[in-house]
Design a protein around this motif. Structure first.
Motif, PDB file in Angstrom:
ATOM      1  N   ALA A 504       0.953  -1.399  -0.051  1.00 15.20           N
ATOM      2  CA  ALA A 504       0.007  -0.007  -0.161  1.00 15.20           C
ATOM      3  C   ALA A 504       0.763   1.368   0.032  1.00 15.20           C
ATOM      4  N   ALA A 505       0.353   2.231  -0.505  1.00 17.48           N
ATOM      5  CA  ALA A 505       1.287   3.621  -0.746  1.00 17.48           C
ATOM      6  C   ALA A 505       0.483   4.885   0.015  1.00 17.48           C
ATOM      7  N   GLN A 506       1.132   5.520   0.847  1.00 17.40           N
ATOM      8  CA  GLN A 506       0.433   6.690   1.214  1.00 17.40           C
ATOM      9  C   GLN A 506       1.426   7.929   1.090  1.00 17.40           C
ATOM     10  N   PHE A 507       0.891   8.980   0.523  1.00 14.45           N
ATOM     11  CA  PHE A 507       2.126   9.920   0.154  1.00 14.45           C
ATOM     12  C   PHE A 507       1.628  11.475   0.611  1.00 14.45           C
ATOM     13  N   THR A 508       2.524  12.201   0.916  1.00 13.19           N
ATOM     14  CA  THR A 508       2.439  13.777   1.206  1.00 13.19           C
ATOM     15  C   THR A 508       2.841  14.238   0.264  1.00 13.19           C
ATOM     16  N   SER A 509       2.970  15.523   0.149  1.00 12.00           N
ATOM     17  CA  SER A 509       3.719  16.732  -0.658  1.00 12.00           C
ATOM     18  C   SER A 509       5.375  16.548  -0.620  1.00 12.00           C
ATOM     19  N   SER A 510       5.867  15.924   0.395  1.00  4.39           N
ATOM     20  CA  SER A 510       7.286  15.897   0.481  1.00  4.39           C
ATOM     21  C   SER A 510       7.704  14.466   0.650  1.00  4.39           C
ATOM     22  N   SER A 511       6.911  13.109   0.778  1.00  3.59           N
ATOM     23  CA  SER A 511       7.344  11.979   1.126  1.00  3.59           C
ATOM     24  C   SER A 511       6.148  10.977   0.661  1.00  3.59           C
ATOM     25  N   ILE A 512       6.690   9.752   0.367  1.00  2.00           N
ATOM     26  CA  ILE A 512       5.838   8.461   0.093  1.00  2.00           C
ATOM     27  C   ILE A 512       6.057   7.523   0.961  1.00  2.00           C
ATOM     28  N   THR A 513       5.321   6.911   1.601  1.00  2.90           N
ATOM     29  CA  THR A 513       5.549   5.694   2.435  1.00  2.90           C
ATOM     30  C   THR A 513       5.034   4.313   1.826  1.00  2.90           C
ATOM     31  N   LEU A 514       5.574   3.437   1.638  1.00  5.51           N
ATOM     32  CA  LEU A 514       5.222   1.989   1.035  1.00  5.51           C
ATOM     33  C   LEU A 514       5.208   1.068   2.047  1.00  5.51           C
ATOM     34  N   GLU A 515       4.127   0.629   2.374  1.00  9.44           N
ATOM     35  CA  GLU A 515       3.810  -0.558   3.521  1.00  9.44           C
ATOM     36  C   GLU A 515       3.885  -1.756   2.681  1.00  9.44           C
ATOM     37  N   LEU A 516       4.599  -2.847   3.183  1.00  7.47           N
ATOM     38  CA  LEU A 516       4.576  -4.139   2.704  1.00  7.47           C
ATOM     39  C   LEU A 516       3.627  -4.998   3.757  1.00  7.47           C
ATOM     40  N   VAL A 517       2.933  -5.676   2.832  1.00  7.79           N
ATOM     41  CA  VAL A 517       2.017  -6.783   3.661  1.00  7.79           C
ATOM     42  C   VAL A 517       2.715  -7.916   3.466  1.00  7.79           C
ATOM     43  N   PRO A 518       2.970  -8.838   4.376  1.00 10.61           N
ATOM     44  CA  PRO A 518       3.762 -10.307   4.151  1.00 10.61           C
ATOM     45  C   PRO A 518       2.508 -11.141   3.858  1.00 10.61           C
ATOM     46  N   GLU A 519       3.186 -12.163   3.067  1.00 11.80           N
ATOM     47  CA  GLU A 519       2.392 -13.300   2.807  1.00 11.80           C
ATOM     48  C   GLU A 519       1.797 -14.168   3.972  1.00 11.80           C
ATOM     49  N   ARG A 520       2.659 -14.321   4.990  1.00 12.55           N
ATOM     50  CA  ARG A 520       2.170 -14.900   6.253  1.00 12.55           C
ATOM     51  C   ARG A 520       2.545 -14.087   7.631  1.00 12.55           C
ATOM     52  N   LEU A 521       1.685 -14.322   8.487  1.00 12.47           N
ATOM     53  CA  LEU A 521       1.698 -13.369   9.487  1.00 12.47           C
ATOM     54  C   LEU A 521       3.299 -13.505  10.277  1.00 12.47           C
ATOM     55  N   ASN A 522       3.676 -12.586  10.682  1.00 10.75           N
ATOM     56  CA  ASN A 522       4.908 -12.402  11.264  1.00 10.75           C
ATOM     57  C   ASN A 522       6.054 -12.785  10.517  1.00 10.75           C
ATOM     58  N   GLN A 523       5.785 -12.701   9.102  1.00 11.36           N
ATOM     59  CA  GLN A 523       7.026 -13.248   8.276  1.00 11.36           C
ATOM     60  C   GLN A 523       8.121 -12.266   8.271  1.00 11.36           C
ATOM     61  N   ASN A 524       9.477 -12.196   8.122  1.00  7.17           N
ATOM     62  CA  ASN A 524      10.464 -11.491   8.245  1.00  7.17           C
ATOM     63  C   ASN A 524      10.612 -10.909   6.908  1.00  7.17           C
ATOM     64  N   LEU A 525      10.434  -9.398   6.712  1.00  4.99           N
ATOM     65  CA  LEU A 525      10.630  -8.752   5.275  1.00  4.99           C
ATOM     66  C   LEU A 525      11.618  -7.840   5.570  1.00  4.99           C
ATOM     67  N   SER A 526      12.539  -8.005   6.363  1.00  2.00           N
ATOM     68  CA  SER A 526      13.673  -7.208   6.500  1.00  2.00           C
ATOM     69  C   SER A 526      14.698  -6.974   5.435  1.00  2.00           C
ATOM     70  N   LEU A 527      14.743  -8.112   4.565  1.00  2.00           N
ATOM     71  CA  LEU A 527      15.503  -7.937   3.168  1.00  2.00           C
ATOM     72  C   LEU A 527      14.967  -7.211   2.162  1.00  2.00           C
ATOM     73  N   GLU A 528      13.511  -7.396   2.065  1.00  2.58           N
ATOM     74  CA  GLU A 528      12.798  -6.586   1.141  1.00  2.58           C
ATOM     75  C   GLU A 528      12.592  -4.956   1.529  1.00  2.58           C
ATOM     76  N   GLN A 529      12.689  -4.753   2.810  1.00  3.33           N
ATOM     77  CA  GLN A 529      12.651  -3.428   3.362  1.00  3.33           C
ATOM     78  C   GLN A 529      13.777  -2.564   3.065  1.00  3.33           C
ATOM     79  N   TRP A 530      14.904  -3.522   3.518  1.00  6.37           N
ATOM     80  CA  TRP A 530      16.385  -2.971   3.117  1.00  6.37           C
ATOM     81  C   TRP A 530      16.486  -2.755   1.463  1.00  6.37           C
TER      82      TRP A 530
END
Length: 553
Positions: A504-530
């Protein structure tokens, strides 16, 4: 230069966004190949085409194309029969083509003979000799059947959509004019006027004297009037048909017109020629001697003899139809024979199934050709289209036309890995640029290749060939925005197995935030976030926005 009109439109949701593009259920990476050969026995030339038919995709690629100038149209002036010399040339070519086809292990050779053979009193005798000596069955097609096959060939390689198209094929002995759209053929006509026939019957002096040229134009107009009247009656009020020209004559004239371009096209399929440019080419050709025409790069020796009558047919037809531009198609009767074979063997649901997914099929075919990982490519495409739909007005301001280009580039962005993993994005650009993408215009083809080129590493630079090839400022803007989306989508594809369900994406005039939804609950997405966060500087440079990445808890 522009190519055929894009036709691929999808419905929009309640927010005005297009849904993610999905492949039709019957369009997937191919599972089995079947080979078939098609031979077109024409008035001036005999052509061989060997095609590899993908049963899974329901499409085909051309493995071999050969041409032999057999000049069957040079008949006995008194009897109209095929001469012994012409039949010997034809038999020799068919024997050689048969050997070539067999060497490619084709399961069948389909052959069609057109006007020269069907009009000659001894034409059927010639075909019987072919059957007796070579064991080849040749279908002696009628004029309307020839038009139908030409239509099928063009339909397989050019999107018609809802807009009617006039297909013009100038052969050696006849000219076919077809009115059709993406659903139906409204008129199939064949007229006994062709480049070889006119040259043989009317051209005594070359260059043609002005009075003789006027006579030829009047003769052509009179001959074509019934066909033109027929298609005019079947054009609905408010419709503006696209004129598609196919044949050696049209291709030669298109190649001559293209020599004036700053960047001549690599392929003529989809190339557009205005009536003004055509007129200039014709005026140049009619005053030249055959020797002077032979010196022109796009014209061979035999074409130099018949190009002027063929050009006058094309020019006169455009004038009669009242159209100001034509688009070239490299596909015609030979490809139509392949499509017809596929229909008869149940490999296509109907003759319009190419139209319903022509762009998807050609992209998937290229992906298969270069051993692209299907699962991962489709996953990247899904993320790219999700980003497109959720960041309108933020990461891009595209009007909708770039969405399909983004999808195609996403499916093909990793094809360069087929050559080398190092700097594979550059190899991807080359493979896409020089590959066949049916249904896309030349400018769209260039943009798809460039989007794949700039999905990783550096941003575009003026010195880059991929950037220089883009023709307009708007094209460059589209590439820049779509390449950014593809870069972000590819950044999410770090592992063989899927871990990001959606974003999902949320944005303001100066920034955009991308929120990742994992396939499974509590799945580690640190690699994708990095991986996404590593794109922050690129996002800021392209859009001026700060990128933030979060993971849904």
């Amino acid at each position: 230069m522009a190519g055929a009109e894009p036709f691929l439109e999808t419905a929009r949701d309640q927010n005005g966004r297009q849904p993610q593009q999905e492949m039709p259920a019957n369009v997937r990476f191919g599972q089995r190949l079947r080979k078939v050969a098609a031979i077109d026995v024409g008035t001036n030339s005999t052509h061989l085409l060997v095609a590899s038919v993908d049963v899974g995709l329901g499409t085909f690629s051309i493995e071999l194309a050969e041409k032999s100038t057999t000049r069957l149209g040079e008949k006995d002036p008194d009897t109209g029969e095929l001469t012994a010399e012409a039949m010997d040339r034809g038999m020799s070519s068919l024997r050689r083509f048969q050997e070539l086809a067999i060497s490619h292990q084709v399961e069948q050779i389909v052959i069609a003979a057109t006007s020269a053979v069907r009009e000659a009193p001894n034409g059927r005798d010639f075909l019987q000799t072919v059957q007796d000596q070579l064991g080849l069955d040749v279908d002696l097609v009628s004029g309307p059947e020839e038009a139908r096959l030409i239509y099928l060939g063009v339909l397989s390689g050019m999107p018609f959509g809802d807009r009617p198209h006039l297909v013009l094929d100038i052969g050696g002995g006849s000219t076919e004019l077809i009115l059709a759209d993406g659903r139906d053929a409204r008129a199939l006509t064949s007229t006994r006027v062709g480049a070889v026939r006119l040259q043989r019957d009317f051209v005594k002096d070359d260059p043609i004297p002005p009075h003789r040229r006027s006579f030829l134009q009047a003769f052509i107009q009179g001959s074509l009037e019934p066909a033109v009247d027929k298609v005019h009656r079947r054009i609905k009020p408010g419709e503006t048909p696209v004129l598609v020209a196919t044949s050696g004559t049209a291709m030669a004239i298109g190649a001559l017109a293209a020599t004036d371009d700053d960047r001549p096209p690599l392929k003529l399929h989809g190339y557009r020629v205005s009536k003004q440019r055509l007129d200039r080419v014709v005026e140049r050709l009619v005053v030249m001697t055959p020797e002077q025409r032979r010196d022109l790069a796009p014209i061979n020796d035999r074409r130099a003899e018949i190009i002027v009558p063929g050009a006058l047919i094309l020019q006169t037809t455009m004038q009669m139809l009242g159209v100001g531009e034509l688009v070239l198609s490299e596909r015609a009767l030979r490809e139509g024979l392949i499509v017809d074979w596929m229909l008869r063997h149940g490999l296509l649901e109907d003759r319009f199934s190419f139209q319903s997914s022509i762009r998807q099929r050609t992209v998937m075919h290229q992906a298969q050709r270069f051993a692209v990982n299907q699962v991962r490519a489709e996953r990247v495409a899904s993320h790219a289209l999700s980003l497109y739909d959720n960041t309108q007005g933020c990461l891009h301001r595209d009007d909708g036309s770039g969405r399909d280009l983004l999808w195609a580039a996403a499916l093909l962005h990793a094809c360069g890995q087929h050559i080398n993993l190092s700097a594979y994005h550059k190899h991807s650009w080359y493979l896409i640029r020089h590959g066949e993408l049916l249904g896309y215009s030349e400018s769209e083809h260039l943009m798809i290749a460039a989007i794949a080129r700039y999905h990783r590493r550096s941003l575009p630079k003026k010195r880059h060939e991929a950037w220089q090839a883009l023709q307009t400022r708007q094209n460059r803007r589209t590439v820049s925005e779509m390449a950014l989306l593809l870069r972000l989508a590819a950044a999410l594809d770090r592992r063989p197995d899927p871990v990001v369900k959606t974003l999902a994406a949320q944005f303001t005039s100066s920034s955009i935030t991308l929120e990742l939804v994992p396939e499974r609950l509590n799945q580690n997405l640190s690699l994708e976030q990095w991986s996404l966060e590593s794109c922050e500087s690129i996002v800021r440079e392209v859009t001026g926005l700060n990128l933030k990445v979060s993971v849904q808890e």
